[in-house]
Design a protein around this motif. Structure first.
Motif, PDB file in Angstrom:
ATOM      1  N   TRP A 183       0.838  -1.197   0.000  1.00 32.63           N
ATOM      2  CA  TRP A 183       0.000   0.000   0.000  1.00 32.63           C
ATOM      3  C   TRP A 183       0.871   1.244   0.000  1.00 32.63           C
ATOM      4  CZ3 TRP A 183      -4.907  -0.942  -0.902  1.00 32.63           C
ATOM      5  CH2 TRP A 183      -5.394  -2.220  -0.592  1.00 32.63           C
ATOM      6  N   ASP A 184       0.452   2.250  -0.771  1.00 39.90           N
ATOM      7  CA  ASP A 184       1.159   3.527  -0.739  1.00 39.90           C
ATOM      8  C   ASP A 184       0.918   4.256   0.574  1.00 39.90           C
ATOM      9  OD1 ASP A 184       2.147   3.291  -3.412  1.00 39.90           O
ATOM     10  OD2 ASP A 184       0.181   3.920  -4.165  1.00 39.90           O
ATOM     11  N   LEU A 185      -0.306   4.110   1.111  1.00 39.66           N
ATOM     12  CA  LEU A 185      -0.698   4.859   2.303  1.00 39.66           C
ATOM     13  C   LEU A 185      -1.621   4.010   3.161  1.00 39.66           C
ATOM     14  CD1 LEU A 185      -0.944   7.598   3.906  1.00 39.66           C
ATOM     15  CD2 LEU A 185      -2.899   8.123   2.417  1.00 39.66           C
ATOM     16  N   ILE A 186      -1.344   3.982   4.454  1.00 34.09           N
ATOM     17  CA  ILE A 186      -2.251   3.398   5.440  1.00 34.09           C
ATOM     18  C   ILE A 186      -2.750   4.514   6.338  1.00 34.09           C
ATOM     19  CG2 ILE A 186      -2.488   1.820   7.397  1.00 34.09           C
ATOM     20  CD1 ILE A 186      -0.319   0.092   6.164  1.00 34.09           C
ATOM     21  N   VAL A 187      -4.057   4.576   6.538  1.00 36.42           N
ATOM     22  CA  VAL A 187      -4.653   5.559   7.438  1.00 36.42           C
ATOM     23  C   VAL A 187      -5.408   4.818   8.527  1.00 36.42           C
ATOM     24  CG1 VAL A 187      -4.809   7.418   5.735  1.00 36.42           C
ATOM     25  CG2 VAL A 187      -6.674   5.783   5.921  1.00 36.42           C
ATOM     26  N   LEU A 188      -5.314   5.320   9.749  1.00 35.12           N
ATOM     27  CA  LEU A 188      -6.048   4.718  10.860  1.00 35.12           C
ATOM     28  C   LEU A 188      -6.360   5.784  11.885  1.00 35.12           C
ATOM     29  CD1 LEU A 188      -3.605   2.811  13.218  1.00 35.12           C
ATOM     30  CD2 LEU A 188      -2.802   3.802  11.072  1.00 35.12           C
ATOM     31  N   GLY A 189      -7.568   5.748  12.400  1.00 38.46           N
ATOM     32  CA  GLY A 189      -7.985   6.730  13.390  1.00 38.46           C
ATOM     33  C   GLY A 189      -8.542   6.074  14.630  1.00 38.46           C
ATOM     34  N   ASP A 190      -8.219   6.625  15.792  1.00 38.37           N
ATOM     35  CA  ASP A 190      -8.821   6.221  17.068  1.00 38.37           C
ATOM     36  C   ASP A 190      -8.564   4.751  17.393  1.00 38.37           C
ATOM     37  OD1 ASP A 190     -10.533   8.789  17.472  1.00 38.37           O
ATOM     38  OD2 ASP A 190     -11.071   8.094  15.464  1.00 38.37           O
ATOM     39  N   MET A 191      -7.402   4.241  17.027  1.00 37.47           N
ATOM     40  CA  MET A 191      -7.107   2.824  17.217  1.00 37.47           C
ATOM     41  C   MET A 191      -6.238   2.542  18.440  1.00 37.47           C
ATOM     42  SD  MET A 191      -8.417   0.745  14.883  1.00 37.47           S
ATOM     43  CE  MET A 191      -7.279  -0.614  14.590  1.00 37.47           C
ATOM     44  N   PHE A 192      -5.672   3.566  19.048  1.00 42.95           N
ATOM     45  CA  PHE A 192      -4.745   3.342  20.159  1.00 42.95           C
ATOM     46  C   PHE A 192      -5.480   3.482  21.484  1.00 42.95           C
ATOM     47  CE2 PHE A 192      -2.020   4.041  16.619  1.00 42.95           C
ATOM     48  CZ  PHE A 192      -0.864   3.329  16.894  1.00 42.95           C
ATOM     49  N   TYR A 193      -6.364   2.507  21.765  1.00 39.85           N
ATOM     50  CA  TYR A 193      -7.150   2.553  22.990  1.00 39.85           C
ATOM     51  C   TYR A 193      -6.857   1.359  23.899  1.00 39.85           C
ATOM     52  CZ  TYR A 193      -9.809  -0.245  19.644  1.00 39.85           C
ATOM     53  OH  TYR A 193     -10.174  -1.149  18.670  1.00 39.85           O
ATOM     54  N   ASP A 194      -5.883   0.543  23.536  1.00 43.65           N
ATOM     55  CA  ASP A 194      -5.522  -0.633  24.310  1.00 43.65           C
ATOM     56  C   ASP A 194      -4.036  -0.869  24.124  1.00 43.65           C
ATOM     57  OD1 ASP A 194      -6.284  -3.484  25.519  1.00 43.65           O
ATOM     58  OD2 ASP A 194      -5.042  -3.843  23.739  1.00 43.65           O
ATOM     59  N   GLU A 195      -3.328  -1.122  25.206  1.00 42.30           N
ATOM     60  CA  GLU A 195      -1.868  -1.194  25.136  1.00 42.30           C
ATOM     61  C   GLU A 195      -1.383  -2.337  24.245  1.00 42.30           C
ATOM     62  OE1 GLU A 195       2.036  -1.417  28.089  1.00 42.30           O
ATOM     63  OE2 GLU A 195       0.005  -1.438  28.918  1.00 42.30           O
ATOM     64  N   GLN A 196      -1.994  -3.528  24.392  1.00 46.46           N
ATOM     65  CA  GLN A 196      -1.537  -4.658  23.589  1.00 46.46           C
ATOM     66  C   GLN A 196      -1.840  -4.450  22.111  1.00 46.46           C
ATOM     67  OE1 GLN A 196      -2.696  -8.462  25.163  1.00 46.46           O
ATOM     68  NE2 GLN A 196      -1.966  -9.586  23.374  1.00 46.46           N
ATOM     69  N   THR A 214       5.690   2.155   2.929  1.00 39.32           N
ATOM     70  CA  THR A 214       4.336   2.684   3.060  1.00 39.32           C
ATOM     71  C   THR A 214       4.339   3.955   3.906  1.00 39.32           C
ATOM     72  OG1 THR A 214       3.492   0.417   3.004  1.00 39.32           O
ATOM     73  CG2 THR A 214       1.984   2.120   3.786  1.00 39.32           C
ATOM     74  N   GLU A 215       3.538   4.924   3.502  1.00 38.89           N
ATOM     75  CA  GLU A 215       3.316   6.108   4.333  1.00 38.89           C
ATOM     76  C   GLU A 215       2.173   5.812   5.288  1.00 38.89           C
ATOM     77  OE1 GLU A 215       2.014  10.829   3.882  1.00 38.89           O
ATOM     78  OE2 GLU A 215       2.508   9.644   2.097  1.00 38.89           O
ATOM     79  N   VAL A 216       2.256   6.308   6.514  1.00 38.40           N
ATOM     80  CA  VAL A 216       1.236   6.046   7.527  1.00 38.40           C
ATOM     81  C   VAL A 216       0.774   7.364   8.138  1.00 38.40           C
ATOM     82  CG1 VAL A 216       0.715   4.948   9.737  1.00 38.40           C
ATOM     83  CG2 VAL A 216       2.163   3.756   8.063  1.00 38.40           C
ATOM     84  N   LEU A 217      -0.547   7.566   8.155  1.00 39.97           N
ATOM     85  CA  LEU A 217      -1.151   8.718   8.810  1.00 39.97           C
ATOM     86  C   LEU A 217      -2.094   8.211   9.897  1.00 39.97           C
ATOM     87  CD1 LEU A 217      -2.042  11.032   5.775  1.00 39.97           C
ATOM     88  CD2 LEU A 217      -0.132  11.292   7.374  1.00 39.97           C
ATOM     89  N   ILE A 218      -1.991   8.811  11.080  1.00 39.31           N
ATOM     90  CA  ILE A 218      -2.783   8.405  12.234  1.00 39.31           C
ATOM     91  C   ILE A 218      -3.602   9.595  12.717  1.00 39.31           C
ATOM     92  CG2 ILE A 218      -2.675   7.578  14.624  1.00 39.31           C
ATOM     93  CD1 ILE A 218      -0.012   6.229  13.896  1.00 39.31           C
ATOM     94  N   GLY A 219      -4.883   9.361  12.975  1.00 38.81           N
ATOM     95  CA  GLY A 219      -5.753  10.389  13.539  1.00 38.81           C
ATOM     96  C   GLY A 219      -6.094  10.066  14.983  1.00 38.81           C
ATOM     97  N   ASP A 220      -5.925  11.034  15.866  1.00 35.60           N
ATOM     98  CA  ASP A 220      -6.255  10.825  17.273  1.00 35.60           C
ATOM     99  C   ASP A 220      -6.438  12.185  17.945  1.00 35.60           C
ATOM    100  OD1 ASP A 220      -6.070   8.322  19.358  1.00 35.60           O
ATOM    101  OD2 ASP A 220      -5.538  10.217  20.333  1.00 35.60           O
ATOM    102  N   PRO A 221      -7.417  12.287  18.857  1.00 32.67           N
ATOM    103  CA  PRO A 221      -7.653  13.566  19.534  1.00 32.67           C
ATOM    104  C   PRO A 221      -6.776  13.780  20.756  1.00 32.67           C
ATOM    105  CG  PRO A 221      -9.332  12.008  20.184  1.00 32.67           C
ATOM    106  CD  PRO A 221      -8.484  11.301  19.156  1.00 32.67           C
TER     107      PRO A 221
END
Length: 271
Positions: A183-196, A214-221
């Motif tokens: 993939w050229d780009l992976i996007v993921l949002g609001d996924m870091f809610y559990d340590e494991q 791959t380029e990675v963009l992460i969305g989180d508040p």
């Protein structure tokens, strides 16, 4: 308990329920749905589930960062905003909430179509599919949405229909720790809610970058679990958005959401 309160049970309980499903997907959903790895619009949608979702969600384009995108969501005008959550028959509807990290990613892609134009994009943990939809709208050459909930898959198809788009392929399985896709780009949002889960994401994303560039963009508040994780030291802040008042109210007063670029150091150990 009204859905507004239930929503907070979903948010606070993610680390005990939904995260376990990401770590180890076992068994099948309670609905009449065949387990599958790949699902596309060519497969027929269960008319009973479609009717239920259309009856119990509201089509809306307000209250979030991307008014260009129409989505079926649970809102105060929906029956299950007031009903007891155990009456919802299809498992926890995480997909029915437009989470702040996904909003920021979608807004950024719509405002900066060059980020995805002509590129292949994987939307990890896609939920309602808004970020995948934004990628299609902005000219991505290939989009794959991934979510472990098959009902989210149907919701994404319905949301594509709302936005007059041909539905994109959807993968209904846990792909974290699988082979790194091209993939050229992976996007993921609001996924870091559990340590494991966060540890697994960190390892897998780093592998995708190392093997496929791959380029990675992460969305989180800016949730605590995200800011306190070791991945945070490898992130570059791209842009911060002020959240609309409705989204602030529904997210315990969070005021902004950020898009981060994941840029692991070359000195990190090999994956």
């Amino acid at each position: 308990m009204a859905f507004r309160g239930w929503k907070w049970l979903l948010l606070l309980g993610r680390q005990n329920t939904f995260a376990k499903a990401w770590r180890s997907r076992r068994g099948g959903p309670s609905v009449r749905w065949k387990r599958c790895c790949h699902w596309s619009a060519s497969k027929s949608l269960d008319p009973e589930v479609r009717a239920f979702l259309e009856e119990n969600t509201e089509v809306t384009s307000s209250g979030h960062l991307t008014p260009e995108i129409r989505l079926r969501l649970l809102t105060p005008r929906c029956r299950f905003w007031r009903e007891k959550p155990d009456l919802w028959p299809y498992g926890d509807p995480f997909w029915a909430i437009y989470w702040p990290g996904g909003q920021a990613l979608s807004r950024y892609i719509l405002d900066n179509p060059r980020v995805v134009k002509g590129r292949s994009v994987l939307d990890l943990g896609s939920g309602c599919g808004a970020t995948a939809i934004a990628a299609v709208m902005s000219g991505a050459s290939q989009v794959l949405a991934n979510d472990i909930d098959p009902i989210a898959g149907m919701a994404m198809i319905l949301n594509c229909e709302l936005n007059h788009l041909n539905p994109f392929p959807i993968t209904i399985k846990n792909i974290i720790n699988s082979e790194a896709g091209n993939w050229d780009l992976i996007v993921l949002g609001d996924m870091f809610y559990d340590e494991q889960l966060a540890d697994g994401l960190h390892h897998w994303l780093r592998k995708c970058i190392r093997i496929q560039q791959t380029e990675v963009l992460i969305g989180d508040p800016g949730r605590h679990q995200f800011l306190s994780h070791s991945i945070h030291s490898q992130l570059h802040k791209v842009i911060e958005y002020s959240l609309p008042e409705y989204t602030r109210q529904e997210n315990n007063g969070l005021t902004s959401s950020i898009v981060w670029s994941y840029q692991p150091s070359n000195s990190l150990e090999n994956c």
